[in-house]
Design a protein around this motif. Sequence first.
Motif, short mmCIF file in Angstrom:
data_model
loop_
_atom_site.label_atom_id
_atom_site.label_comp_id
_atom_site.label_asym_id
_atom_site.label_seq_id
_atom_site.Cartn_x
_atom_site.Cartn_y
_atom_site.Cartn_z
N ASP A 1 11.85 13.01 -1.71
CA ASP A 1 11.11 12.13 -0.67
C ASP A 1 9.75 12.36 -0.94
O ASP A 1 9.13 13.62 -0.86
N VAL A 2 8.96 11.55 -1.27
CA VAL A 2 7.41 11.54 -1.62
C VAL A 2 6.63 10.79 -0.30
O VAL A 2 6.96 9.47 -0.09
N TYR A 3 5.73 11.57 0.04
CA TYR A 3 4.99 10.99 1.22
C TYR A 3 3.84 10.57 0.55
O TYR A 3 2.73 11.44 0.35
N MET A 4 3.52 9.44 0.37
CA MET A 4 2.27 8.89 -0.26
C MET A 4 1.27 8.14 0.71
O MET A 4 1.73 7.37 1.47
N PRO A 5 -0.08 8.78 0.83
CA PRO A 5 -0.85 7.97 1.81
C PRO A 5 -1.04 6.63 1.58
O PRO A 5 -1.05 6.30 0.19
N ASN A 6 -1.03 5.93 2.68
CA ASN A 6 -1.06 4.37 2.52
C ASN A 6 -2.35 4.10 1.74
O ASN A 6 -2.41 2.79 0.93
N GLY A 7 -3.51 4.76 1.74
CA GLY A 7 -4.74 4.37 1.20
C GLY A 7 -4.47 4.32 -0.41
O GLY A 7 -4.99 3.49 -1.02
N LEU A 8 -3.70 5.12 -0.91
CA LEU A 8 -3.37 5.10 -2.55
C LEU A 8 -2.62 3.91 -2.81
O LEU A 8 -2.75 3.14 -3.88
N LEU A 9 -1.60 3.28 -1.98
CA LEU A 9 -0.90 2.28 -2.17
C LEU A 9 -1.72 0.95 -2.05
O LEU A 9 -1.66 -0.05 -3.02
N ILE A 10 -2.76 0.92 -1.19
CA ILE A 10 -3.84 -0.17 -1.17
C ILE A 10 -4.77 -0.16 -2.33
O ILE A 10 -4.96 -1.29 -2.97
#
Length: 276
Positions: free
Chosen positions: A159-168
């Motif tokens: 399970d990877v918790y990726m900050p939403n800012g990185l996806l944007i």
Amino acid sequence: MQRLINGFWSAMREHYQNFLHLLPQIMLALLVFILTLGLAIFIKRWLQPRILTQTKDTLLTGFLAQLGYWIIMMIGISMALGFLGFDGVVSKLLAGAGLSAFILGFALKDIGENFLAGILLAFQRPFRIGDRVESNGINGHVTSVTLRETIIKTLDGKDVYMPNGLLIKSPLINYSVDGYLRIDFTLCLACKTDLPQAVALMLRALNGVPDILQEENRKPEVGITGIGADVVQVKSTFWIHSFNPDADGVKVKNQAIQAVVGVLTKAGYEISSEVP
């Protein structure tokens, strides 16, 4: 010494009397907070199924439910502070919201960025819950989206918790957006191979794998991609339905490789490990 002891007990009695005086307000504030917490949880659970009747987008539904939860909580906390006599503090906080926002903008830049990115993800919907995506070197299925982060379960179960800012801010690949996923693999055959017959055998083997699609423009293909001194590089490409839970990409690829290698070996073709 006796004077100090008397002063200490006098101060303690005064604090005790003040506590007794404030006890009803404390109990009322605590009651308001507990009721608010219960109401916020109820609103969150009540909103989700009703929003789902209007849209099947679970990403947007989860975001709106969380937003409703935090709005109720902020109202309840403000009321609890008011009952404790901190209404003046609340008013000052609201009056100084501009300055606070300016200061907190630097201190909580990343948190604010991820929160706004979560809003954009919820309304732009570049993926849905369950979609297979790849971004920042992470490849897996989206399991949840919160106000701060997106949780992606990788293909090996992490399970990877990726900050939403990185996806944007980073390129995002969605393998499931149209329901189709293309898979390929490459084999090296000896140059003396009868290539037309080998290609025909490979296509026949791919067509025999149950979960490989036979739709127009998505039929299996086999082609030569490289030539070396002693080997020819042959690439096989096929499509599967990404929405089909039984058509796991890794499983279907293994079945396809086994089928192709099996027919080539049975026909007497030599498969090389050398890459041109």
